[in-house]
Each structure stands twice: as structure tokens, then as C-alpha cells.
Write an enzyme that holds these catalytic residues in place. Structure first.
Site, PDB file in Angstrom:
ATOM      1  N   HIS A 247      40.499  29.267  37.709  1.00  0.00           N
ATOM      2  CA  HIS A 247      41.139  28.626  38.862  1.00  0.00           C
ATOM      3  C   HIS A 247      42.535  28.115  38.478  1.00  0.00           C
ATOM      4  CE1 HIS A 247      41.171  25.837  42.447  1.00  0.00           C
ATOM      5  NE2 HIS A 247      41.966  25.169  41.633  1.00  0.00           N
ATOM      6  N   GLU A 248      42.599  27.403  37.377  1.00  0.00           N
ATOM      7  CA  GLU A 248      43.882  26.836  36.952  1.00  0.00           C
ATOM      8  C   GLU A 248      44.873  27.930  36.572  1.00  0.00           C
ATOM      9  OE1 GLU A 248      44.630  23.858  37.459  1.00  0.00           O
ATOM     10  OE2 GLU A 248      42.626  23.175  37.955  1.00  0.00           O
ATOM     11  N   HIS A 251      46.447  29.390  39.551  1.00  0.00           N
ATOM     12  CA  HIS A 251      47.560  28.543  40.016  1.00  0.00           C
ATOM     13  C   HIS A 251      48.828  28.883  39.231  1.00  0.00           C
ATOM     14  CE1 HIS A 251      45.786  25.858  42.879  1.00  0.00           C
ATOM     15  NE2 HIS A 251      45.025  25.195  42.034  1.00  0.00           N
ATOM     16  N   HIS A 326      45.528  25.461  47.943  1.00  0.00           N
ATOM     17  CA  HIS A 326      44.105  25.819  47.980  1.00  0.00           C
ATOM     18  C   HIS A 326      43.745  26.368  49.358  1.00  0.00           C
ATOM     19  CE1 HIS A 326      44.090  22.652  44.755  1.00  0.00           C
ATOM     20  NE2 HIS A 326      43.486  23.650  44.159  1.00  0.00           N
TER      21      HIS A 326
END
Ligand SMILES: *[C@@H]1O[C@H](CO)[C@@H](O)[C@H](O)[C@H]1NC(C)=O
Ligand SMILES: *[C@@H]1O[C@H](CO)[C@@H](O)[C@H](O)[C@H]1NC(C)=O
Length: 729
Positions: A247-248, A251, A326
Site C-alpha cells: 500500500h505504502e 503511494h 485513497h
């Protein structure tokens, strides 16, 4: 930023209820550095040798940890710190490896070098346009301490040099050019710390930011900070940390409101430089003021997901301030890019997120690596609105606060809400012991189990009100325990399931036998009173999950390898299993492997089991089979089996894979002369079999497997030692 869902917060964290997004805040504070114009590829030699295009290659993410003094002892002992770092690095490596099967870029030529910020190291520039060194640094900033990225000091070896220029003539080098990083398209700095951000928001597991871009604005480097206390706790599994990292990393690679505006429109694909332009519109607010991501692949992908023709107009982003990084959780629950983390088992690298990477213009995306997002599938454009979620029009949402099943049916759940749902309610996993797939959640042996629940990796949650029916004359049970004939309410219960064909399955309740469970029907179970509801459209969905394995293709695939996975099972002592029992066990092992791999069944074919319980299956990825390359899955499964044996429950007995007897039989031989032979050539392997103190050697012929085309899968290189043995990279 990933936050634990509130139900975990209750357990883990005191008083942390806010779900503010840290990525937004950390990325905003970041000065995104691009190479100075003189280093743009249009001037570089590599550009001349590749005038127009470079074939995209799997994205090479190199991870770096730089010694970070463990701060202030606010969390745990030093041992915890070291363990946390080990966990973080392993997760970062795994996430990077996984993305290689998903994203590709025109590879960086030569070593990757990061830029220095002239505004940082230089105090003044030559200002006379007629001077030969016009606009070069004339005075250094004495306070310059080098470049950093979210608290990590970037080593000089990763950075370009810098110089002081006299008014005329050659420069005086202050710092030589670093050696750079070979074989890298992105550098990920890893830090485990108890930072003030971790301290302020106890639910934050990790946060990341991107710090440098290339000349096309593609992210080149970033840092991920893991909050040390979460890594020190055993609440988060390795898979959880990998998912948080993914997830990070997404980003930092471009899924960020601060990078959306740099996304590029590349009609000829990301490999063709010079044909791209910055996208005119990436985000816009809808009539209610909610931000939408409006790029074409993303919109198309959502329309396809919701089953609406003609395309949607954009994908809503979570409301988290003026900007957002998100997806809206009401619409895309379970996607990896929603703001709250709900456990790796319940998180998917979904097609809509992958579409966003296609729209960034920086990446070539392998859409087959997408994982199916069940939430809201085929539910139409009205799905997930605050105005529709409470009307009972969709069974993804619930009303009241009763017990039931989480929509993936892996967990029991309670109908509840959390801040991102904005009042909508769904069955959320219980705080404790709701996972049907965790054996340890089951009752201790011998305990009374009136509903006949079974907790097992292959168990799923079913709405049911089953109670053991006591047969007449069963005097072992005192009359007080005989259930009253009151209509008990349906609730979430865990029972074993097995897919039979696409969308069809049977269930097993303790002490009964396998019973077919037609989707949408309520069934009765022998020896039980009450009903069990068979969910429709939620279990055994993909045709790959069914037993009907397509016959091997006549012509073998060129894009993937045929691999073999083989291991020894240990079962209860006793006579060897008969043919039918072995077939059942083979099927159970295969299902457990599919579930462990988190992928589709389409990778596996010709599973078999010898009388001495050696299980063997062939692996390759046929066209249309979603997920990573077979080699990646094969390696992941091997590593996973070494870490944690497979446990299979079959005919009341438990069977376990023995990792010491994991047989590595894949082999990669690049020599074209062997290609024709590779499928027919058998190798003999010796397997050490230890049984009841006596040692026996068994000879086994295994299919020798080689690449099926001269251009082998790139991503397998480097994961393999010289002897063809797998090793962790
Ligand atoms: C979860 O439930 C088990 C069994 O009921 C119990 O032993 C354990 O302490 C519970 N854990 C928490 C965190 O409540
Ligand atoms: C189970 O639920 C059904 C439907 O709600 C109800 O009719 C039945 O009486 C219940 N049975 C038991 C044994 O609780």
C-alpha cells in the site's frame, strides 16, 4: 498511510480513534526533486542509443536500510527493534518482488543516481548571462548536510556530485558523483522507528513518501517508515506487513494526490518517450463536492466492476481533506488503496488500482496480476452511496447490529460502521476469533460444539442456526442439554467448504458428511436441526477455483515456465490410504495450496499423490489466468511452505507438509539445445524418507522442467542460485 480498522484499534491501541491520513501530510511536506535539465535523457547518451523507445521491463525496486538509531526506548527492548527491522526488510523485499510481476517501466540505463537540490547546497548562482558559467553555483551553502528523504539521509554513493564554479573555467568538484545503484528503477529507503507521527497516531502502522522524480516525473525514490511498536507486536502477520508495505509503496510510486497532477497521457504507451504530455485532468469534484479520479482506464475499470455499460465518469476518492490519496471505502471496500487496513486476507490488489497505474503514464501494467474485488461487483452505479446503503438494496451492506458474515465469508462479522463508511454498515470481522480459516479459533478438543463448527483454512462463514440433533436413545447427554425447539436466529458460523465446480460447493459440518450447498438455497444437515444458507456469488467464484482443471494445452506457453512443486506429507500413523482417500487428500492439499498462494487454481495442474504421501503438482500460468508469473508464485509458495507447513484436514485426520522434504525440481537451463529435450527428460531425485526410526530411500523420477522459450522470464533471474536451488533474495 494505513490505519488499523477501529475494531483492531480497540484491541491494540488506546484512545486512537482518528483516521487522518499521514501520506497526504508527509507527501505535502516533501520537496519533489527532479533531475536538472542538463541531466535529462534527451541529452544523455543512452537516449541516443535508444532513440525512441525502450521495451518496458519489470520494475526493479531496490530496498535500502540505513542504520537508524533506535530512538528513546519508548517501545520495547532492543531485541524488539532488531526483530522489527528484520520483519520490515523481509516485507519490503517481498512487496518489491510482487510488484515486479505487476509494473514494468523502460529500465533506467546504467546506475540509478539521485539528484541534489541546488537550492540546498548552493547559496548563490552566477547571474551574468554572458558569463560562461551563467546560472552555475558561485557560492556554496555552508550549512548543506546532504539530501534526505523522509528522515533518511541519502548516502553520497546514491547521489550525483556537485561543484563550485569559478566565474570562468572548469568547476571545482566538492563531492564526486556517487557510484549510483545498479539494476534499479526505484530506490526504497526503509526505516523502523518510533517517530513523532507514530507517537501521535497510535493506529498508524507505516507511512511513506516519494522524494525524487525522473525527467518524466516518474517517482525514482521514496522512504517507508514503519512505526516500530506495530512491528514489535505479533498482531500483524508477515502477510499483513507485506500488504501494508505494498500500500505504502503504491503511494510512493504514484498513487498520491501530490503525484496525480503529474500523471502523463501517453497514447503510444509509456515506452515511447516524447509522445507523452501531462494529463489535463486527473481529478475533479462531482456535484456533491466529492473528489473523483477521472482518468480513462480507472473509469472504465470501475464501470466494468459495477457491471454498467458505457463507462462510469470517475472513481470517488475518500474524503480526507482538500486532497485525497485513497479510494472511497464505501465503494471499494477490500481494495489495497482504501485508507483503512483490514488484514492481508481481506485486502486485494484490485483491477481498479492497477488501472490507476496505467493512467499514470509511467508504467506498463500487467492487468492479469489483478486480484478480484468482490465488494460491489455487478451492483450498478447506485452502489455504495450514503443514500442507498441503508435501504437493503444491496446485501453487501447491512442494517442493525446483528451477527453475520463478512462479505468475503472468511470471517464472522457484526453489522457495524466506521468513519470511512460514513454511516453505512457492513459485517465487520469481530474483534477476536472471527476468522473461520484459523484453526486456533476453534473450540478445544472435547468441548461441546452444538453448532458443529469447524475452523480450518478451508472453512468459510455461513449464516446458519444449526444445532446437533440428539438421536432418540442417545442417553449419553443429560436432558438439560437437549436443545429446545425454539427458532434460533441465523448467525455467522464456520464450516468446511469445498468447491465442486464453478460457483458450486459442498459443506461439511462436524460429525456429518459433505452436503451439496446450492448457492441461494437454505439446506438441512443430517444429524442437525436448523438451517444453513448457501451464499450466492461469493464462494468458488472463479472457474479456476473449481475442480474442472482444463486439459493441458496442446502447444505450451512461451511466456511462462512450467514448474513443479512436490513435497512429502506426514499423516497419522496407520495403514496407507486407499485410492479414493488419496484422491480426496490430493484435492484438499491442492485447495490449501491455492489458498496459501492467494491466487487462482488455474496455475495448478495434474496434482497427484503417491501411496507414500508425496504430493506433486505442475504449475504454469495459462493465458487468462490472473496473478503473478508462475515462477513468482512457485517461489512464494516454496518460501511460505518452508516458513509454515501446510496443514490439511481430511477424513477426520490432519496431514502436514514436511519442509525438510520440500523438493525443488524446477530447473532453468538457458541452452537452446536442451529445449527440445526439457519436457521428456527425467531426473532422478533421492528423497530422504524417515519413517518410524527406519530410514528408507526412495527413488523418484520427476519431470525436469526448463524454459519453454529462449527468452525466459526475467523475474526469475536472481532468485535462483547457480545450482537451480531457490533462495530468498
Ligand atoms: C480472544 O478470545 C480468547 C478465547 O475466548 C481469549 O483467550 C483471548 O484472551 C481473547 N483475546 C482478546 C484480545 O480478547
Ligand atoms: C432456524 O432458522 C429458521 C429461519 O429463520 C427458523 O425457521 C427455524 O425455526 C430455526 N431453527 C432452529 C432450530 O433454530
Amino acid at each position: 498511510l494505513l490505519l488499523l480498522m477501529p475494531m483492531l484499534l480497540l484491541l491494540l491501541l488506546l484512545g486512537a480513534a482518528s483516521s487522518r491520513c499521514l501520506h497526504e501530510e508527509t507527501q505535502k511536506a516533501m520537496h519533489l526533486l527532479s533531475p536538472p535539465l542538463s541531466q535529462h535523457p534527451s541529452n544523455a547518451r543512452s537516449y541516443l542509443t535508444h532513440p525512441d523507445s525502450q521495451a518496458p521491463q519489470p520494475l526493479r525496486i531496490q530496498t535500502y536500510h540505513l542504520g537508524d538509531p533506535v530512538s528513546d526506548g519508548a517501545w520495547g527492548s532492543e531485541g524488539d527493534g532488531a526483530r522489527g527491522l528484520t520483519r520490515a526488510l523481509a516485507a519490503a523485499e517481498e512487496a518489491a518482488q510482487r510488484l515486479r510481476g505487476v509494473l514494468a517501466v523502460p529500465p533506467v540505463q546504467g546506475p540509478l543516481l539521485l539528484s541534489r537540490d541546488p537550492e540546498e547546497y548552493c547559496h548563490a548562482l552566477w547571474g551574468d548571462p554572458n558569463s560562461p558559467n551563467y546560472h552555475r553555483c558561485s557560492l556554496l551553502n555552508p550549512g548543506y548536510r546532504g539530501e534526505s528523504c523522509l528522515g533518511i539521509k541519502i548516502p553520497d554513493a546514491h547521489l550525483r556530485g556537485y561543484a563550485l564554479w569559478p566565474e570562468q573555467g572548469p568547476p571545482q568538484m566538492v563531492q564526486q558523483e556517487g557510484a549510483g545503484v545498479q539494476n534499479a528503477d526505484f530506490l526504497l529507503y526503509v526505516r523502523v522507528a518510533h517517530t513523532s507521527k507514530c507517537h501521535q497516531e497510535a493506529s498508524v502502522i507505516a507511512y511513506a513518501a516519494c522524494c525524487q522524480l525522473d525527467s518524466d516525473d516518474r517517482p525514482l525514490a521514496g522512504t517507508i517508515v514503519y512505526c516500530a511498536r506495530h512491528l514489535a507486536s505479533s498482531r500483524l502477520s508477515h502477510d499483513d506487513i507485506v500488504m501494508v508495505t505494498l500500500h505504502e509503496l503504491l503511494h510512493a510510486l504514484g498513487f498520491s494526490s501530490h503525484l496525480f497532477k503529474k500523471w502523463r497521457d501517453c497514447p503510444s504507451g509509456p515506452a515511447v518517450r516524447g509522445h507523452c504530455s501531462t494529463r489535463r485532468q486527473v481529478m475533479r469534484p462531482d456535484e456533491r463536492g466529492h473528489l473523483l479520479l477521472t482518468t480513462p482506464a480507472v473509469s472504465h475499470s470501475l464501470a466494468k466492476h459495477l457491471g454498467v455499460l458505457g463507462g462510469s465518469v470517475g472513481v470517488p476518492l475518500e474524503e480526507e481533506g482538500p486532497l485525497s490519496s485513497h479510494w472511497e471505502a464505501r465503494l471499494l471496500q477490500g481494495s489495497i488503496m482504501t485508507a483503512a487496513f483490514n488484514g492481508a486476507q481481506r485486502t486485494r490488489l484490485d483491477p481498479i488500482t492497477l488501472a490507476a497505474f496505467e493512467d499514470s503514464g509511467w508504467y506498463h501494467v500487467n492487468h492479469r496480476a489483478a486480484e478480484e474485488l468482490l465488494w460491489g461487483q455487478g451492483s450498478g452505479l447506485q452502489f455504495g452511496l450514503v443514500t442507498t446503503c441503508g435501504t437493503g438494496s444491496s446485501d453487501f451492506f447491512c442494517t442493525g447490529s446483528g451477527l453475520g458474515c463478512h462479505f468475503l465469508h472468511l470471517d464472522k462479522g457484526r453489522c457495524s460502521t466506521h468513519p470511512e463508511l460514513e454511516g453505512c454498515r457492513m459485517y465487520m470481522p469481530l474483534a477476536n476469533g472471527s476468522e473461520c480459516w484459523k484453526q486456533e479459533n476453534g473450540l478445544p478438543a472435547g468441548a461441546e460444539n452444538l453448532p458443529g463448527e469447524i475452523y480450518h483454512p478451508q472453512s468459510r462463514c455461513f449464516l446458519a442456526n444449526l444445532t446437533s440433533q440428539l438421536l432418540p436413545g442417545d442417553e449419553a447427554v443429560p436432558p438439560s442439554q437437549i436443545p429446545h425447539e425454539v427458532g434460533e436466529e441465523l448467525t455467522g458460523r464456520c464450516y468446511l467448504h469445498q468447491c465442486t465446480e464453478r460457483g458450486m460447493y459442498k459443506v461439511l459440518v462436524a460429525g456429518s458428511h459433505w452436503t451439496p450447498c446450492p448457492p441461494g438455497k437454505a439446506i438441512q444437515i443430517p444429524r442437525y436441526s436448523g438451517l444453513l444458507l448457501c451464499p450466492r456469488g461469493r464462494l468458488c467464484r472463479a472457474k479456476e477455483d473449481s475442480n474442472t482443471i482444463p486439459s493441458p494445452p496442446a502447444s505450451l506457453p512461451t511466456q511462462d515456465l512450467l514448474l513443479q512443486l512436490s513435497f512429502q506429507l506426514a499423516g497419522p500413523p496407520g495403514p496407507s490410504l486407499g485410492k479414493v482417500e488419496r484422491e480426496e487428500l490430493t484435492e484438499a492439499v491442492l485447495q490449501a495450496l491455492v489458498s496459501r498462494g492467494g491466487t487462482s487454481r488455474c496455475y495448478f495442474r495434474s496434482p497427484r499423490m503417491t501411496t507414500s504421501l508425496v504430493f506433486t503438482v505442475h504449475m504454469w500460468r495459462p493465458p487468462g489466468c490472473p496473478g503473478p508469473a508462475a515462477g513468482v508464485l512457485h517461489r512464494d509458495l516454496m518460501l511460505s511452505l518452508q516458513r509454515r507447513p501446510l496443514e490439511v484436514y481430511c477424513r477426520g485426520a490432519s496431514f502436514t507438509s514436511e519442509d525438510s522434504k520440500l523438493l525443488v525440481t524446477s530447473d532453468q537451463n538457458h541452452s537452446a539445445t536442451h529445449l527440445h529435450l526439457s519436457l521428456g527428460l527425467c531426473l532422478t531425485l533421492l528423497i530422504l524418507m524417515g519413517a518410524l526410526g527406519s530410514m528408507a530411500y526412495q527413488k523418484r523420477a520427476t519431470l525436469r522442467v526448463g524454459p519453454l522459450a529462449p527468452h525466459h522470464s526475467q523475474e526469475l533471474q536472481g532468485t535462483r542460485g547457480p545450482a537451480g536451488e531457490m533462495r530468498e533474495v
